[in-house]
Design a protein around this motif. Structure first.
Motif, PDB file in Angstrom:
ATOM      1  N   ASP A  44       0.827  -1.215   0.000  1.00 45.48           N
ATOM      2  CA  ASP A  44       0.000   0.000   0.000  1.00 45.48           C
ATOM      3  C   ASP A  44       0.861   1.265   0.000  1.00 45.48           C
ATOM      4  OD1 ASP A  44      -2.196  -1.655   0.034  1.00 45.48           O
ATOM      5  OD2 ASP A  44      -2.560  -1.434   2.190  1.00 45.48           O
ATOM      6  N   GLY A  45       1.951   1.221   0.747  1.00 43.13           N
ATOM      7  CA  GLY A  45       2.822   2.393   0.824  1.00 43.13           C
ATOM      8  C   GLY A  45       3.505   2.697  -0.500  1.00 43.13           C
ATOM      9  N   LEU A  46       3.942   1.663  -1.186  1.00 43.83           N
ATOM     10  CA  LEU A  46       4.530   1.871  -2.515  1.00 43.83           C
ATOM     11  C   LEU A  46       3.477   2.423  -3.465  1.00 43.83           C
ATOM     12  CD1 LEU A  46       6.730  -1.307  -3.186  1.00 43.83           C
ATOM     13  CD2 LEU A  46       7.414   0.891  -2.244  1.00 43.83           C
ATOM     14  N   GLY A  47       2.248   1.917  -3.343  1.00 47.54           N
ATOM     15  CA  GLY A  47       1.161   2.401  -4.207  1.00 47.54           C
ATOM     16  C   GLY A  47       0.851   3.862  -3.959  1.00 47.54           C
ATOM     17  N   ALA A  48       0.786   4.248  -2.683  1.00 50.26           N
ATOM     18  CA  ALA A  48       0.496   5.647  -2.349  1.00 50.26           C
ATOM     19  C   ALA A  48       1.604   6.563  -2.866  1.00 50.26           C
ATOM     20  CB  ALA A  48       0.344   5.795  -0.838  1.00 50.26           C
ATOM     21  N   THR A  49       2.849   6.122  -2.737  1.00 41.78           N
ATOM     22  CA  THR A  49       3.974   6.956  -3.183  1.00 41.78           C
ATOM     23  C   THR A  49       3.987   7.076  -4.707  1.00 41.78           C
ATOM     24  OG1 THR A  49       5.203   6.154  -1.265  1.00 41.78           O
ATOM     25  CG2 THR A  49       6.456   7.306  -2.954  1.00 41.78           C
ATOM     26  N   PHE A  50       3.742   5.975  -5.382  1.00 39.14           N
ATOM     27  CA  PHE A  50       3.659   5.993  -6.846  1.00 39.14           C
ATOM     28  C   PHE A  50       2.552   6.957  -7.279  1.00 39.14           C
ATOM     29  CE2 PHE A  50       2.047   4.612 -10.909  1.00 39.14           C
ATOM     30  CZ  PHE A  50       3.132   4.137 -11.601  1.00 39.14           C
ATOM     31  N   ASP A  51       1.385   6.835  -6.650  1.00 35.93           N
ATOM     32  CA  ASP A  51       0.245   7.693  -7.017  1.00 35.93           C
ATOM     33  C   ASP A  51       0.557   9.163  -6.748  1.00 35.93           C
ATOM     34  OD1 ASP A  51      -1.194   5.483  -7.811  1.00 35.93           O
ATOM     35  OD2 ASP A  51      -2.323   5.314  -5.930  1.00 35.93           O
ATOM     36  N   PHE A  52       1.223   9.416  -5.625  1.00 38.76           N
ATOM     37  CA  PHE A  52       1.592  10.802  -5.308  1.00 38.76           C
ATOM     38  C   PHE A  52       2.462  11.388  -6.416  1.00 38.76           C
ATOM     39  CE2 PHE A  52       5.114  13.456  -3.808  1.00 38.76           C
ATOM     40  CZ  PHE A  52       4.423  14.560  -3.317  1.00 38.76           C
ATOM     41  N   TYR A  53       3.497  10.696  -6.784  1.00 45.99           N
ATOM     42  CA  TYR A  53       4.421  11.249  -7.786  1.00 45.99           C
ATOM     43  C   TYR A  53       3.722  11.454  -9.127  1.00 45.99           C
ATOM     44  CZ  TYR A  53       8.781  11.379  -5.161  1.00 45.99           C
ATOM     45  OH  TYR A  53       9.782  11.733  -4.275  1.00 45.99           O
ATOM     46  N   THR A  94       7.589  -0.733   8.197  1.00 44.56           N
ATOM     47  CA  THR A  94       6.575  -0.434   7.184  1.00 44.56           C
ATOM     48  C   THR A  94       5.394   0.317   7.784  1.00 44.56           C
ATOM     49  OG1 THR A  94       5.637  -2.628   7.627  1.00 44.56           O
ATOM     50  CG2 THR A  94       7.096  -2.412   5.697  1.00 44.56           C
ATOM     51  N   SER A  95       5.410   0.541   9.101  1.00 42.09           N
ATOM     52  CA  SER A  95       4.232   1.127   9.746  1.00 42.09           C
ATOM     53  C   SER A  95       4.086   2.615   9.475  1.00 42.09           C
ATOM     54  CB  SER A  95       4.261   0.860  11.250  1.00 42.09           C
ATOM     55  OG  SER A  95       5.430   1.404  11.833  1.00 42.09           O
ATOM     56  N   SER A  96       5.144   3.274   9.008  1.00 44.86           N
ATOM     57  CA  SER A  96       5.074   4.710   8.691  1.00 44.86           C
ATOM     58  C   SER A  96       5.129   4.897   7.177  1.00 44.86           C
ATOM     59  CB  SER A  96       6.253   5.470   9.309  1.00 44.86           C
ATOM     60  OG  SER A  96       6.049   5.715  10.681  1.00 44.86           O
ATOM     61  N   LEU A  97       4.083   5.480   6.625  1.00 44.08           N
ATOM     62  CA  LEU A  97       4.061   5.745   5.190  1.00 44.08           C
ATOM     63  C   LEU A  97       5.222   6.643   4.775  1.00 44.08           C
ATOM     64  CD1 LEU A  97       2.796   5.731   2.373  1.00 44.08           C
ATOM     65  CD2 LEU A  97       1.212   7.532   3.138  1.00 44.08           C
ATOM     66  N   ASP A  98       5.586   7.593   5.646  1.00 43.51           N
ATOM     67  CA  ASP A  98       6.665   8.517   5.267  1.00 43.51           C
ATOM     68  C   ASP A  98       8.009   7.796   5.169  1.00 43.51           C
ATOM     69  OD1 ASP A  98       7.694   8.918   8.264  1.00 43.51           O
ATOM     70  OD2 ASP A  98       5.557   9.349   8.243  1.00 43.51           O
ATOM     71  N   VAL A  99       8.159   6.681   5.892  1.00 41.87           N
ATOM     72  CA  VAL A  99       9.407   5.914   5.794  1.00 41.87           C
ATOM     73  C   VAL A  99       9.475   5.201   4.431  1.00 41.87           C
ATOM     74  CG1 VAL A  99      10.748   4.011   6.776  1.00 41.87           C
ATOM     75  CG2 VAL A  99       9.544   5.610   8.288  1.00 41.87           C
ATOM     76  N   ILE A 100       8.375   4.629   4.014  1.00 43.40           N
ATOM     77  CA  ILE A 100       8.334   3.972   2.699  1.00 43.40           C
ATOM     78  C   ILE A 100       8.595   4.991   1.595  1.00 43.40           C
ATOM     79  CG2 ILE A 100       6.822   2.751   1.083  1.00 43.40           C
ATOM     80  CD1 ILE A 100       5.416   1.537   3.578  1.00 43.40           C
ATOM     81  N   ALA A 101       7.930   6.140   1.695  1.00 40.99           N
ATOM     82  CA  ALA A 101       8.118   7.188   0.683  1.00 40.99           C
ATOM     83  C   ALA A 101       9.543   7.736   0.713  1.00 40.99           C
ATOM     84  CB  ALA A 101       7.108   8.308   0.900  1.00 40.99           C
ATOM     85  N   HIS A 102      10.125   7.804   1.909  1.00 41.68           N
ATOM     86  CA  HIS A 102      11.519   8.251   2.045  1.00 41.68           C
ATOM     87  C   HIS A 102      12.436   7.333   1.230  1.00 41.68           C
ATOM     88  CE1 HIS A 102      15.103   9.658   4.548  1.00 41.68           C
ATOM     89  NE2 HIS A 102      15.554   8.506   4.075  1.00 41.68           N
ATOM     90  N   GLU A 103      12.270   6.029   1.416  1.00 39.93           N
ATOM     91  CA  GLU A 103      13.172   5.095   0.728  1.00 39.93           C
ATOM     92  C   GLU A 103      12.955   5.127  -0.786  1.00 39.93           C
ATOM     93  OE1 GLU A 103      15.629   3.959   2.213  1.00 39.93           O
ATOM     94  OE2 GLU A 103      14.966   4.415   4.239  1.00 39.93           O
ATOM     95  N   LEU A 104      11.707   5.188  -1.216  1.00 40.85           N
ATOM     96  CA  LEU A 104      11.443   5.241  -2.660  1.00 40.85           C
ATOM     97  C   LEU A 104      12.013   6.532  -3.264  1.00 40.85           C
ATOM     98  CD1 LEU A 104       8.195   4.021  -4.330  1.00 40.85           C
ATOM     99  CD2 LEU A 104       9.298   6.087  -5.158  1.00 40.85           C
ATOM    100  N   THR A 105      11.943   7.612  -2.502  1.00 38.01           N
ATOM    101  CA  THR A 105      12.473   8.887  -3.003  1.00 38.01           C
ATOM    102  C   THR A 105      13.990   8.825  -3.181  1.00 38.01           C
ATOM    103  OG1 THR A 105      10.610  10.119  -2.097  1.00 38.01           O
ATOM    104  CG2 THR A 105      12.633  11.376  -2.531  1.00 38.01           C
ATOM    105  N   HIS A 106      14.671   8.001  -2.406  1.00 36.22           N
ATOM    106  CA  HIS A 106      16.105   7.813  -2.672  1.00 36.22           C
ATOM    107  C   HIS A 106      16.302   7.306  -4.109  1.00 36.22           C
ATOM    108  CE1 HIS A 106      18.170   8.873   0.946  1.00 36.22           C
ATOM    109  NE2 HIS A 106      17.521   8.006   1.718  1.00 36.22           N
TER     110      HIS A 106
END
Lengths: 106, 358
Positions: free
Chosen positions: B108-117, B167-179
């Motif tokens: 879900d976190g990867l999906g939210a980050t993908f959708d955001f971008y 994985t409990s923090s969405l901002d952590v998932i988005a942080h790593e994907l943003t790298h």
């Protein structure tokens, strides 16, 4: 056997967890101390090749482990991800011991 | 007139220079359409260049379909407490959720980050070309970390004593994907000021993804990173705070949050690649101050300026804080004009970063 662990980097890089911690296997419960000695031997710690982080890795940790077993002394850098299962098991065991020492639960 | 994605259809043939003028001087509707088209332009440029280099009918056909909303391709692996990546596949794109909370949160976190971008900046995944997203969960034993290995995201379960699962923090998932995004664009050198910028950009977009998912304005957001990671035993609210660096935790075991908010507190150190997770507090705070001064949804203006700066070809991998700041000011002027530019310049000045952009 004295073991010092320093952990560098990591997403959750925090000052209290970044300080080096030393443990002495002689002060651990006998079974835990013996298990550490076995893991050091299995990982071939005194002959192992140091590893560096991948240039593309971000937030990965590097462990610096210094061991003095009376006869030998060595400091070794091990970067994540750790591919060698024996080295991974040794790092996990040392981290568990130092976490307990840091929290006063050893 | 807009197309299915909400973009101005006529803008497709308008030069970027004119679009930027519309973005600054047009009505609200014209501005939105021009900004959306400017954002999409980069994706098209890449696809167009690829198609032209191939010169084939298939490539041109692929380009013709590039304006459609992109399709996510997520794969979640279970490392089963070992460390050999990536592990066993437990969920692929479109499959139903399993009972594994970490796998579900990562998916879900990867999906939210993908959708955001895509929805905020019309960026199609990490490489703006539809790159598949891979994440491994249950890495190691009681592992208190998450990282990007250059190809995929990796998450530990936490020790359960001080840290919950990562994985409990969405901002952590988005942080790593943003790298991954930063690596694909400017690839800021992971050392010293450029390394701290690299970390800060991941914190900024990590926070923005969370704000976007919650539809929070800059005033309503908590601006915390990793708030869900810490257990109730820890004396603290999160790992980092963009709003108030240095105040996120003060705990007997974890120590005290040592992030500086301004250049006066810049930490010279050889540890952690020159303090990349410490000095990131300075650009983090500059972003917060800019977003707070601008108001509204932070991803729309301040976030947009930061995103365009990460993509800015004039930004170099060894960029200093001041060089990054200068590019944000130039890009703010191009995208939004005086008010936003003034807010961002004021934010950098407030954290003590000397700017030279006019």
């Amino acid at each position: 056997m004295k073991i010092e662990l320093s952990v560098d980097g990591g997403f959750a890089r925090l000052p209290g967890l970044a300080k080096p911690v030393t443990i002495d296997s002689a002060t651990l419960p006998a079974a835990r101390g013996a298990a550490l000695a076995t893991l050091v031997a299995r990982a071939r710690f005194f002959d192992a090749t140091p590893t560096s982080p991948s240039p593309a890795a971000r937030d990965a940790r590097t462990y610096t482990i210094a061991i003095d077993d009376g006869a030998r002394q060595r400091a070794l850098c091990v970067a994540e991800p750790i591919a060698d299962p024996s080295m991974r098991a040794l790092v996990d065991a040392i981290v568990a011991c130092t976490d307990d020492a840091r929290r006063g639960t050893a | 007139m807009t197309d299915a994605s909400g973009r101005c259809a006529c803008c497709a043939i308008v030069p970027p220079k004119v679009l930027r003028h519309i973005a600054r001087r047009g009505t609200a509707a014209q501005r939105d359409a021009a900004l959306a088209t400017l954002a999409t332009e980069a994706t098209h440029r890449l696809t167009r260049a690829t198609a032209q280099s191939l010169g084939s009918g298939a490539a041109r056909a692929a380009y013709a379909g590039a304006s459609a909303a992109p399709v996510k391709s997520r794969t979640i692996y279970d490392v089963a407490h070992r460390t050999t990546l990536p592990g066993k596949i437990v969920r692929s794109e479109g499959q139903r959720a399993t009972r594994d909370a970490e796998a579900s949160e990562a998916y879900d976190g990867l999906g939210a980050t993908f959708d955001f971008y895509w929805q905020a900046y019309r960026r199609n995944s990490i490489d703006d070309a539809g790159m598949a997203l891979h994440a491994s969960v249950h890495y190691g034993r009681k592992y208190d970390n998450a990282f990007w290995d250059g190809r995929q995201m990796v998450f530990g379960d936490g020790d359960g004593d001080l840290f919950n699962r990562f994985t409990s923090s969405l901002d952590v998932i988005a942080h790593e994907l943003t790298h991954g995004v930063t690596g694909d664009e400017v690839n800021l050198t992971y050392l010293g000021e450029s390394g701290a910028l690299n970390e800060s950009i991941s914190d900024v977009f990590g926070s923005l993804v969370k704000q976007w998912a919650k539809r929070q304005t800059a005033a309503k957001a908590d601006w915390l990173i990793g708030a869900e990671l810490l257990t109730s035993k820890v004396q603290g609210v999160a790992l980092r705070s963009l709003k108030a660096p240095g105040t996120a935790f003060d705990d007997p075991v974890l120590g005290k949050d040592d992030q500086p908010a301004t250049m006066a507190g810049y930490v010279e150190t050889s540890a952690d690649n020159g303090g990349v997770h410490t000095n990131s507090g300075i650009p983090n705070h500059a972003f917060y101050l800019a977003a707070a001064a601008i108001g509204g949804y932070a991803w729309e203006k301040a976030g947009r300026v930061w995103y365009e700066t990460v993509r800015d070809k004039r930004l170099k991998p060894a960029a200093t804080f001041a060089q990054f700041a200068d590019r944000t000011i130039v890009n703010a002027d191009h995208l939004f004009g005086g008010t936003v530019k003034t807010a961002i310049a004021g934010a950098w000045q407030a954290v003590g970063v000397a700017i030279s952009a006019p």
